[in-house]
Design an enzyme around this catalytic site. Sequence first.
Site, PDB file in Angstrom:
ATOM      1  N   GLU A 275       0.574  -1.333  -4.771  1.00  0.00           N
ATOM      2  CA  GLU A 275      -0.550  -0.409  -4.556  1.00  0.00           C
ATOM      3  C   GLU A 275      -1.750  -0.897  -5.365  1.00  0.00           C
ATOM      4  OE1 GLU A 275      -3.150   2.119  -3.577  1.00  0.00           O
ATOM      5  OE2 GLU A 275      -1.178   2.407  -2.629  1.00  0.00           O
TER       6      GLU A 275
ATOM      7  N   LEU B   7       2.563   1.320   6.121  1.00  0.00           N
ATOM      8  CA  LEU B   7       2.566   2.685   6.634  1.00  0.00           C
ATOM      9  C   LEU B   7       1.191   3.322   6.441  1.00  0.00           C
ATOM     10  CD1 LEU B   7       6.037   4.002   5.408  1.00  0.00           C
ATOM     11  CD2 LEU B   7       5.485   2.426   7.272  1.00  0.00           C
TER      12      LEU B   7
ATOM     13  N   ASP C 223      -5.177   1.519   5.527  1.00  0.00           N
ATOM     14  CA  ASP C 223      -6.591   1.875   5.632  1.00  0.00           C
ATOM     15  C   ASP C 223      -7.170   1.233   6.900  1.00  0.00           C
ATOM     16  OD1 ASP C 223      -9.359   2.270   5.292  1.00  0.00           O
ATOM     17  OD2 ASP C 223      -9.176   2.147   3.117  1.00  0.00           O
TER      18      ASP C 223
ATOM     19  N   GLY D 213       0.841  -1.195   0.000  1.00  0.00           N
ATOM     20  CA  GLY D 213       0.000   0.000   0.000  1.00  0.00           C
ATOM     21  C   GLY D 213       0.870   1.236   0.000  1.00  0.00           C
TER      22      GLY D 213
ATOM     23  N   SER E 202       6.325   9.415   4.052  1.00  0.00           N
ATOM     24  CA  SER E 202       5.169   9.193   3.185  1.00  0.00           C
ATOM     25  C   SER E 202       4.271  10.419   3.176  1.00  0.00           C
ATOM     26  CB  SER E 202       4.362   7.979   3.676  1.00  0.00           C
ATOM     27  OG  SER E 202       3.767   8.257   4.930  1.00  0.00           O
ATOM     28  N   GLU E 203       3.488  10.551   2.136  1.00  0.00           N
ATOM     29  CA  GLU E 203       2.573  11.685   2.032  1.00  0.00           C
ATOM     30  C   GLU E 203       1.542  11.653   3.158  1.00  0.00           C
ATOM     31  OE1 GLU E 203       4.678  11.278  -1.695  1.00  0.00           O
ATOM     32  OE2 GLU E 203       3.631   9.814  -0.430  1.00  0.00           O
TER      33      GLU E 203
END
Length: 242
Positions: free
Chosen positions: A90, A143, A146, A67, A221-222
């Site tokens: 992803e 990371l 969901d 992911g 990460s974003e």
Amino acid sequence: MISVKYKFLRKMELSLPQKRYYRQRAHSNPIADHSFEYPSCPSDFDWSTLYPEIKNSNQMIEFADIGCGYGGFLVTLSELFPDKLALGMEIRVKVSDYVVDRIEALRKLHAGKYNNIACLRTNAMKYLPNFFEKAQLSKIFFLYPDPHFKKAKHKWRIINQSLLSEYAYVLRKGGIIYTITDVEDLNQWIVKHLEEHPLYEKVEDEYLKNDPIIEKLYESSEEGIKVTRNKGSRFLAIYKRI
């Protein structure tokens, strides 16, 4: 003399992709019948299509970012471990397209760099053993996965007993699972399942002090950057394969 127009077009050609053109819903049903291509076994996959520098090498992927989102942490892994191969997985098509385009742009902008990372659109909950051999990986990352808040959707969570057995299959002895989330309930769920599984044990604090990855988990990460911006809490759970 190179024209100004040529320089502008060349700059545009080498610029990084813009996320606003790759937006997609944040949630995806991992149990649904998406359309994926996957090998019947790992040896059937031509990894040289993703990693141009391993065409004449037996080097294998060691890190899997499950992911991987928009690929921020994947890029960090490339810089931290330039001699290791890392794969982002992803499920969302537009997001995975962005990561593929981002890596391609980075390779053009920085000759000789970022050849050790790649991204695949796939469902890791279903096809992980199709891509990785037994005991191949040394690190797996989850990371900000969901949380699937509704109880009826807890079966969609990326950590559960049966999936932990699959992760144990592809992890080598001493291999590490890294998880981080801003949802305390999800962290409790993750810890509970890891503690109850016979093939994992919590990583000692002394080891974590010397692990260069730990500090990168928070904001590489974003999603991590967004949590920091919103002043949210972070919860780590890091366990090793025994």
